[in-house]
Design a protein around this motif. Structure first.
Motif, PDB file in Angstrom:
ATOM      1  N   UNK A   1       0.835  -1.185   0.000  1.00  0.00           N
ATOM      2  CA  UNK A   1       0.000   0.000   0.000  1.00  0.00           C
ATOM      3  C   UNK A   1       0.879   1.248   0.000  1.00  0.00           C
ATOM      4  N   UNK A   2       0.506   2.252  -0.811  1.00  0.00           N
ATOM      5  CA  UNK A   2       1.285   3.481  -0.886  1.00  0.00           C
ATOM      6  C   UNK A   2       0.369   4.646  -1.241  1.00  0.00           C
ATOM      7  N   UNK A   3       0.660   5.838  -0.708  1.00  0.00           N
ATOM      8  CA  UNK A   3      -0.072   7.062  -1.054  1.00  0.00           C
ATOM      9  C   UNK A   3       0.715   7.789  -2.143  1.00  0.00           C
ATOM     10  N   UNK A   4       0.010   8.187  -3.212  1.00  0.00           N
ATOM     11  CA  UNK A   4       0.641   8.900  -4.317  1.00  0.00           C
ATOM     12  C   UNK A   4      -0.170  10.141  -4.658  1.00  0.00           C
ATOM     13  N   UNK A   5       0.511  11.152  -5.196  1.00  0.00           N
ATOM     14  CA  UNK A   5      -0.147  12.388  -5.602  1.00  0.00           C
ATOM     15  C   UNK A   5      -0.130  12.501  -7.115  1.00  0.00           C
ATOM     16  N   UNK A   6      -1.121  13.229  -7.646  1.00  0.00           N
ATOM     17  CA  UNK A   6      -1.179  13.464  -9.078  1.00  0.00           C
ATOM     18  C   UNK A   6       0.156  14.034  -9.541  1.00  0.00           C
ATOM     19  N   UNK A   7       0.694  13.481 -10.618  1.00  0.00           N
ATOM     20  CA  UNK A   7       1.971  13.923 -11.147  1.00  0.00           C
ATOM     21  C   UNK A   7       3.147  13.072 -10.694  1.00  0.00           C
ATOM     22  N   UNK A   8       2.964  12.307  -9.596  1.00  0.00           N
ATOM     23  CA  UNK A   8       4.010  11.372  -9.166  1.00  0.00           C
ATOM     24  C   UNK A   8       4.187  10.287 -10.227  1.00  0.00           C
ATOM     25  N   UNK A   9       5.228   9.509 -10.087  1.00  0.00           N
ATOM     26  CA  UNK A   9       5.454   8.353 -10.957  1.00  0.00           C
ATOM     27  C   UNK A   9       5.222   7.091 -10.143  1.00  0.00           C
ATOM     28  N   UNK A  10       4.481   6.140 -10.712  1.00  0.00           N
ATOM     29  CA  UNK A  10       4.272   4.871 -10.019  1.00  0.00           C
ATOM     30  C   UNK A  10       5.627   4.190  -9.803  1.00  0.00           C
ATOM     31  N   UNK A  11       5.945   3.834  -8.544  1.00  0.00           N
ATOM     32  CA  UNK A  11       7.259   3.258  -8.233  1.00  0.00           C
ATOM     33  C   UNK A  11       7.297   1.745  -8.422  1.00  0.00           C
ATOM     34  N   UNK A  12       8.492   1.182  -8.227  1.00  0.00           N
ATOM     35  CA  UNK A  12       8.636  -0.266  -8.107  1.00  0.00           C
ATOM     36  C   UNK A  12       7.922  -0.710  -6.836  1.00  0.00           C
ATOM     37  N   UNK A  13       7.698  -1.999  -6.688  1.00  0.00           N
ATOM     38  CA  UNK A  13       7.112  -2.555  -5.470  1.00  0.00           C
ATOM     39  C   UNK A  13       8.015  -2.204  -4.280  1.00  0.00           C
ATOM     40  N   UNK A  14       7.450  -1.634  -3.206  1.00  0.00           N
ATOM     41  CA  UNK A  14       8.268  -1.289  -2.043  1.00  0.00           C
ATOM     42  C   UNK A  14       8.937  -2.498  -1.388  1.00  0.00           C
ATOM     43  N   UNK A  15       8.325  -3.673  -1.510  1.00  0.00           N
ATOM     44  CA  UNK A  15       8.856  -4.874  -0.865  1.00  0.00           C
ATOM     45  C   UNK A  15       9.945  -5.543  -1.706  1.00  0.00           C
ATOM     46  N   UNK A  16       9.707  -5.651  -3.019  1.00  0.00           N
ATOM     47  CA  UNK A  16      10.624  -6.411  -3.876  1.00  0.00           C
ATOM     48  C   UNK A  16      11.557  -5.532  -4.713  1.00  0.00           C
ATOM     49  N   UNK A  17      11.245  -4.229  -4.793  1.00  0.00           N
ATOM     50  CA  UNK A  17      11.976  -3.283  -5.635  1.00  0.00           C
ATOM     51  C   UNK A  17      11.957  -3.693  -7.112  1.00  0.00           C
TER      52      UNK A  17
END
Length: 99
Positions: free
Chosen positions: A27-43
């Motif tokens: 689970x992650x909080x993101x804001x408009x304009x951010x970039x979807x990241x890699x999985x926080x657990x597995x990178x």
């Protein structure tokens, strides 16, 4: 079959601020304009879905986690499972990921 239009991939730009879940249930909080990241657990690159997205009975589960149906029944589901009928009524229903 469920449309994949609500799935977002690592590297895509976030169009709607909010809380998102990846396919492993992270689970992650993101804001408009951010970039979807890699999985926080597995990178590793992953797919993301907004927490308010609804799933229907028979759709494929794309994020492992706890889900609640429109009657308040909760079930733990794993990536690749199918969303079940309502446990109480055995009727088709809609499901949301529990925070």
């Amino acid at each position: 079959m469920h449309s994949q239009k609500d799935l977002h991939q690592t590297g895509e730009t976030v169009a709607e601020s909010g809380h998102y879940f990846d396919k492993d249930g992270e689970h992650i909080a993101l804001k408009q304009g951010d970039t979807f990241p890699n999985c926080p657990k597995t990178n590793q690159p992953t797919s993301w879905r907004h927490e308010n997205h609804e799933h229907r009975t028979g759709d494929e589960v794309t994020e492992t986690g706890l889900y609640v149906d429109q009657d308040g029944e909760k079930v733990e589901l794993t990536n690749g499972d199918k969303f079940p009928n309502c446990p109480k009524t055995n009727q088709s229903t809609t499901w949301k990921h529990v925070q």
